[in-house]
Enzyme design. Sequence first.
Site, PDB file in Angstrom:
ATOM      1  N   HIS A  98       1.079  -0.942  31.376  1.00 59.60           N
ATOM      2  CA  HIS A  98       0.816   0.091  30.339  1.00 59.60           C
ATOM      3  C   HIS A  98      -0.548   0.248  30.355  1.00 59.60           C
ATOM      4  O   HIS A  98      -1.568  -0.499  30.856  1.00 59.60           O
ATOM      5  CB  HIS A  98       0.737  -0.269  28.944  1.00 59.60           C
ATOM      6  CG  HIS A  98       0.481   0.445  28.097  1.00 59.60           C
ATOM      7  ND1 HIS A  98      -0.503   0.612  27.117  1.00 59.60           N
ATOM      8  CD2 HIS A  98       1.546   1.267  27.543  1.00 59.60           C
ATOM      9  CE1 HIS A  98      -0.515   1.721  26.639  1.00 59.60           C
ATOM     10  NE2 HIS A  98       1.089   2.071  26.059  1.00 59.60           N
ATOM     11  N   GLU A 168       3.008   8.072  32.095  1.00 62.09           N
ATOM     12  CA  GLU A 168       1.940   8.373  30.407  1.00 62.09           C
ATOM     13  C   GLU A 168       0.628   8.448  31.726  1.00 62.09           C
ATOM     14  O   GLU A 168      -0.280   7.753  31.278  1.00 62.09           O
ATOM     15  CB  GLU A 168       1.920   7.333  29.687  1.00 62.09           C
ATOM     16  CG  GLU A 168       3.389   6.954  28.862  1.00 62.09           C
ATOM     17  CD  GLU A 168       2.840   5.822  28.190  1.00 62.09           C
ATOM     18  OE1 GLU A 168       3.342   6.278  26.536  1.00 62.09           O
ATOM     19  OE2 GLU A 168       2.778   4.653  28.035  1.00 62.09           O
ATOM     20  N   GLY A 174      -2.958   7.127  22.279  1.00 64.61           N
ATOM     21  CA  GLY A 174      -3.725   6.496  20.950  1.00 64.61           C
ATOM     22  C   GLY A 174      -4.027   7.802  20.369  1.00 64.61           C
ATOM     23  O   GLY A 174      -4.369   9.069  20.474  1.00 64.61           O
ATOM     24  N   SER A 214       0.718  10.283  23.158  1.00 63.95           N
ATOM     25  CA  SER A 214       1.154  11.488  21.929  1.00 63.95           C
ATOM     26  C   SER A 214       1.844  12.456  21.669  1.00 63.95           C
ATOM     27  O   SER A 214       2.268  13.270  21.217  1.00 63.95           O
ATOM     28  CB  SER A 214      -0.223  12.690  21.777  1.00 63.95           C
ATOM     29  OG  SER A 214      -1.105  11.732  22.272  1.00 63.95           O
TER      30      SER A 214
HETATM   31  P1  PGA Z   1       1.066   6.876  21.602  1.00 63.45           P
HETATM   32  O1  PGA Z   1       0.846   5.781  22.240  1.00 63.45           O
HETATM   33  O2  PGA Z   1       2.518   7.392  21.414  1.00 63.45           O
HETATM   34  O3  PGA Z   1       1.479   6.640  20.555  1.00 63.45           O
HETATM   35  O4  PGA Z   1       0.028   8.272  21.863  1.00 63.45           O
HETATM   36  C1  PGA Z   1       1.812   5.639  23.634  1.00 63.45           C
HETATM   37  C2  PGA Z   1       1.996   4.757  24.530  1.00 63.45           C
HETATM   38  O5  PGA Z   1       0.827   4.352  24.190  1.00 63.45           O
HETATM   39  O6  PGA Z   1       2.783   4.635  25.320  1.00 63.45           O
END
Ligand code: PGA
Length: 258
Positions: A98, A168, A174, A214
């Site tokens: 991640h 991602e 985030g 997001s």
């Molecule tokens: P988020 O997180 O959907 O809150 O942007 C995604 C992630 O960290 O995998």
Amino acid sequence: MRRFWFGTNFKMHHTPGESRQFMHELGARAADLIDAGDLHLFVIPPFTSIMDMADAASGSSVLVGAQNMHWADDGAYTGEIGARMLVAAGARLVMLGHAERRQQWGETDRDLNRKLHTALHHGLRVLLCVGETADEKQYGVGREVVARQLKIALHAIDQPDALLIAYEPVWSIGEGGTAADPAYVATMLIDMRGVLRELYGDRSADLPIVYGGSVNLNNCGLYARLPGVDGLFVGRAAWQADGFVGVLRTALRAREEI
Ligand code: PGA
């Protein structure tokens, strides 16, 4: 239904009790979806919630996963956790790489490769996360970065059927993240599919790639509809069961429209 993977990473949120409650609510709100066709649901709580969630999910196809693990089975690694411990706690999946682990703990692709070997040896499915930073995107090397991440992490890994890949982009994740343009995501996914084909030939066709960063109720349909997307990986918008099920149903509806 075309195959669809959908899950959330709780990050450092939810006690065991809150996690168990999430699972009960999920069962109540999505009874018609759990175990439906080619829909694969997964939830990745903090380590302390794995046992409770696995227990609450037992008998269903919902996969409970861990957010990280060490490559060694055991040893003098204070604060770490091993694959055998995760399996014994009820995890069937482990997320590796991640963006927050790469950035805040300096995890490298080579570390991830070692972890992948161990996880697969212990029968865990691996969710491997890849994605370029804003800088890398700006310099036009996003596709190279992601290809490199995939090739190193998957080096000498010969079980594509036990993998799940999440694309991602780091800049989209985030609170401070910016949702990615679906057209950009589509081109990155085509490139990633090419890399996986290079690595696994025809066997790569069954390897799912999910999109994350997001994703929320308003934009999930746009991503779910992309031809190269096999699922969605959601953070904030899915930390509560009603959010999880809301995004899931909206995404599935969008997908039916293809
Ligand atoms: P988020 O997180 O959907 O809150 O942007 C995604 C992630 O960290 O995998």
